[in-house]
Design a protein around this motif. Structure first.
Motif, short mmCIF file in Angstrom:
data_model
loop_
_atom_site.label_atom_id
_atom_site.label_comp_id
_atom_site.label_asym_id
_atom_site.label_seq_id
_atom_site.Cartn_x
_atom_site.Cartn_y
_atom_site.Cartn_z
N PHE A 2 -7.51 30.69 -49.83
CA PHE A 2 -8.57 31.43 -49.13
C PHE A 2 -9.79 30.56 -48.83
CE2 PHE A 2 -6.49 34.61 -51.92
CZ PHE A 2 -5.91 35.40 -50.94
N ASP A 3 -9.63 29.23 -48.80
CA ASP A 3 -10.80 28.36 -48.65
C ASP A 3 -11.51 28.58 -47.32
OD1 ASP A 3 -10.33 27.30 -51.10
OD2 ASP A 3 -9.30 25.51 -50.37
N SER A 4 -10.75 28.60 -46.21
CA SER A 4 -11.39 28.75 -44.90
C SER A 4 -12.05 30.12 -44.75
CB SER A 4 -10.36 28.53 -43.78
OG SER A 4 -9.31 29.48 -43.87
N LEU A 5 -11.37 31.18 -45.21
CA LEU A 5 -11.94 32.52 -45.13
C LEU A 5 -13.19 32.62 -45.99
CD1 LEU A 5 -11.83 35.47 -44.24
CD2 LEU A 5 -10.27 35.91 -46.15
N SER A 6 -13.13 32.07 -47.18
CA SER A 6 -14.28 32.12 -48.09
C SER A 6 -15.48 31.40 -47.49
CB SER A 6 -13.89 31.49 -49.42
OG SER A 6 -14.98 31.52 -50.32
N GLU A 7 -15.23 30.27 -46.84
CA GLU A 7 -16.33 29.51 -46.23
C GLU A 7 -16.97 30.29 -45.08
OE1 GLU A 7 -17.04 25.17 -44.06
OE2 GLU A 7 -15.11 25.66 -45.00
N ARG A 8 -16.13 30.90 -44.24
CA ARG A 8 -16.68 31.67 -43.11
C ARG A 8 -17.46 32.88 -43.58
NH1 ARG A 8 -14.70 31.30 -37.90
NH2 ARG A 8 -16.24 32.94 -37.55
N LEU A 9 -16.89 33.64 -44.51
CA LEU A 9 -17.59 34.83 -45.00
C LEU A 9 -18.85 34.45 -45.76
CD1 LEU A 9 -14.65 37.07 -46.28
CD2 LEU A 9 -15.86 37.18 -44.11
N GLY A 10 -18.81 33.31 -46.47
CA GLY A 10 -20.00 32.86 -47.18
C GLY A 10 -21.16 32.61 -46.23
N GLY A 11 -20.87 32.02 -45.07
CA GLY A 11 -21.93 31.78 -44.08
C GLY A 11 -22.49 33.07 -43.52
N VAL A 12 -21.61 34.04 -43.26
CA VAL A 12 -22.06 35.34 -42.73
C VAL A 12 -22.98 36.04 -43.71
CG1 VAL A 12 -21.32 37.63 -41.98
CG2 VAL A 12 -20.00 35.61 -41.29
N PHE A 13 -22.58 36.12 -44.97
CA PHE A 13 -23.35 36.87 -45.96
C PHE A 13 -24.60 36.12 -46.41
CE2 PHE A 13 -18.98 38.69 -46.93
CZ PHE A 13 -19.19 39.78 -46.10
N GLU A 14 -24.59 34.81 -46.28
CA GLU A 14 -25.80 34.05 -46.59
C GLU A 14 -26.92 34.42 -45.62
OE1 GLU A 14 -27.71 31.55 -49.15
OE2 GLU A 14 -25.57 32.04 -49.21
N ARG A 15 -26.56 34.62 -44.37
CA ARG A 15 -27.57 35.03 -43.37
C ARG A 15 -28.04 36.45 -43.64
NH1 ARG A 15 -24.05 31.96 -40.15
NH2 ARG A 15 -22.88 33.79 -39.44
N LEU A 16 -27.13 37.33 -44.07
CA LEU A 16 -27.55 38.70 -44.37
C LEU A 16 -28.48 38.75 -45.58
CD1 LEU A 16 -24.29 40.83 -43.90
CD2 LEU A 16 -26.28 40.71 -42.39
N ARG A 17 -28.19 37.96 -46.60
CA ARG A 17 -29.04 37.96 -47.79
C ARG A 17 -30.43 37.42 -47.49
NH1 ARG A 17 -24.37 35.43 -50.28
NH2 ARG A 17 -23.14 36.93 -51.48
N GLY A 18 -30.50 36.55 -46.50
CA GLY A 18 -31.79 35.97 -46.18
C GLY A 18 -32.72 36.89 -45.40
N ARG A 19 -32.23 38.04 -44.97
CA ARG A 19 -33.05 39.00 -44.22
C ARG A 19 -33.66 40.00 -45.18
NH1 ARG A 19 -31.35 39.28 -38.82
NH2 ARG A 19 -33.06 40.76 -38.56
N GLY A 20 -34.93 40.26 -45.02
CA GLY A 20 -35.59 41.24 -45.89
C GLY A 20 -35.16 42.66 -45.55
N ALA A 21 -34.88 42.91 -44.29
CA ALA A 21 -34.45 44.25 -43.86
C ALA A 21 -33.36 44.09 -42.82
CB ALA A 21 -35.63 45.03 -43.28
N LEU A 22 -32.48 45.08 -42.75
CA LEU A 22 -31.37 45.04 -41.80
C LEU A 22 -31.39 46.29 -40.94
CD1 LEU A 22 -28.38 43.89 -44.06
CD2 LEU A 22 -29.73 42.47 -42.52
N ASN A 23 -31.00 46.13 -39.68
CA ASN A 23 -30.80 47.29 -38.83
C ASN A 23 -29.33 47.37 -38.46
OD1 ASN A 23 -30.35 45.47 -36.62
ND2 ASN A 23 -32.57 45.34 -36.32
N GLU A 24 -28.97 48.39 -37.75
CA GLU A 24 -27.56 48.61 -37.42
C GLU A 24 -27.00 47.46 -36.59
OE1 GLU A 24 -24.83 51.85 -34.95
OE2 GLU A 24 -26.70 52.50 -35.93
#
Length: 416
Positions: A2-24
């Protein structure tokens, strides 16, 4: 794995964690990237679509978007959805039947059934204390029965004696009778590889299943086949009542699409994963642990279990005692390096430790060479123990003398 999938998802969620608030809109954009990541990992399209729709519906809920840590909440939802996709709990083998419990392995040609039969037999014999017999029903592949006999010798598991000219159904009858008479707990049947379009071989497989009445019919699938593994599983499940799946070559599958698709398409649990060529390289499939690895959360439980298998308690206690007394030396260091290699090396260990995903990626990219453990072991092995100076030496010249010179008798005689 799952290395490639883990790397891609890690990048996606890293950006989400960096946001103080999220919209739809933020969530839907992230979920589109998750869908692309799943498809690139060779997950079946219907499975990827259903997964993303389910996660999106929960992630755009009022409680998530208004929470203090919306990014973390989305990651938790994805984690739970992955567990649900893979199967919520570890599925055990059904061995609580009147002995012998028959386990029948089926699959395509070259999927690794014979080796997996030996691996599983060794696992049941060594860890659960079961008395196991293996029987090869493969009369098509040259030397298939002889191969299983050799593997039986290597794993110290009994195999059914070979009788030339018998059909698979006749071998199954003889194996069942022999296992009952000799009091075996488990009988493992290694069937011939077959194409899912070959109906004659499929009928033969069904005839063996009718005779043996197996408690488990396990489909052995090469995880490197990707989406085609799902088609194979669907074809076999239509012919015989599968009870589970074993995925082989999981250590070489960086995408993991077969594992993520199999449960959703067939409804059958993944029970074991083959993690290498050695006969002990098979382990139960734990959905929760796998989901944690995919999302970079580590797998401390598996790390502890692997350490317990690789490290003897007496050795660990002796090492701790020497370390506490300040007696740790090069031999102790060499022993620890060898233990790390037995546990899978630096990359495997880093993937199980939470927060070490980037370190594992650095190792995979070549920034850290796994062979450093071998080099350090070789350097320590090339050393010679240093001779301690004699305690009787009192002068600097005497202390610097070699042990050989110090041991010679003096040529100067004393006058009487």
């Amino acid at each position: 794995m799952f290395d490639s999938l883990s790397e891609r998802l890690g990048g996606v969620f890293e950006r989400l964690r960096g946001r103080g608030a999220l919209n739809e809109g933020d969530v839907r954009t992230a979920m589109r990237e998750v869908r692309i990541a799943l498809l690139e990992a060779d997950v079946a399209l219907p499975v990827a679509r259903d997964f993303v729709e389910k996660v999106t519906e929960q992630a755009i809920g009022h409680q998530v978007l208004r929470s203090v840590t919306p990014g973390q909440q989305v990651v938790k939802i994805v984690h739970d959805a992955l567990i649900d996709m893979l199967g919520s709990d570890t599925s055990e083998l059904e061995l609580g039947v009147t002995p012998p419990a028959v386990i029948m392995l089926v699959g395509l040609q070259g999927s690794g059934k014979t080796t997996t039969t030996a691996k599983l037999a060794k696992l049941l014999s060594k860890t659960q204390g079961k008395k196991v017999m293996m029987a090869s029903l493969d009369v098509n592949r040259p030397a298939a029965q002889e191969q299983l006999a050799v593997l039986g010798t290597q794993t110290e598991v009994s195999t059914l004696p070979i009788v030339a000219g018998q059909t698979p159904v006749e071998i199954a009858k003889r194996a069942l009778s022999s296992a009952k008479l000799q009091g075996f707990d488990v009988l493992m049947l290694d069937t011939a590889g077959r194409l899912h379009v070959d109906q004659a071989l499929m009928d033969e497989m069904k005839a063996v299943a009718d005779i043996a009445k197996p408690a488990e019919i396990l489909l052995v699938v090469d995880s490197l086949t990707g989406q085609d593994a799902v088609n194979v599983a669907s074809s076999f499940s239509a012919q015989v009542p599968l009870t589970g799946v074993i995925l082989t070559r999981m250590d070489g599958d960086a995408r993991g699409g077969a594992a993520l698709s199999m449960r959703a398409v067939t409804g059958k649990p993944i029970k074991f994963a083959g993690m290498g060529e050695k006969l002990d390289a098979i382990e139960p499939f734990h959905p929760k642990r796998v989901a944690g690895r995919i999302l970079g959360m580590g797998d401390v439980v598996s790390l502890v279990e692997r350490a317990a298998e690789s490290i003897q308690q007496e050795d660990a206690e002796r090492m701790a005692s020497r370390l506490a007394k300040g007696q740790f030396d090069m031999n102790d260091l060499r022993s620890q390096l060898q233990q790390m290699r037995r546990m899978g090396g630096l990359g495997a260990l880093a993937g199980m430790i939470p927060g070490m995903k980037k370190a594992q990626a650095a190792m995979a990219s070549g920034a850290v060479d796994e062979k450093i453990l071998l080099r350090m072991d070789a350097m320590i092995g090339s050393m010679t123990p240093r001779s301690a100076p004699s305690r009787n030496c009192s002068t600097p010249s005497a202390r610097s003398a070699s042990p050989r010179a110090a041991g010679r008798p003096s040529r100067t005689s004393t006058s009487s």
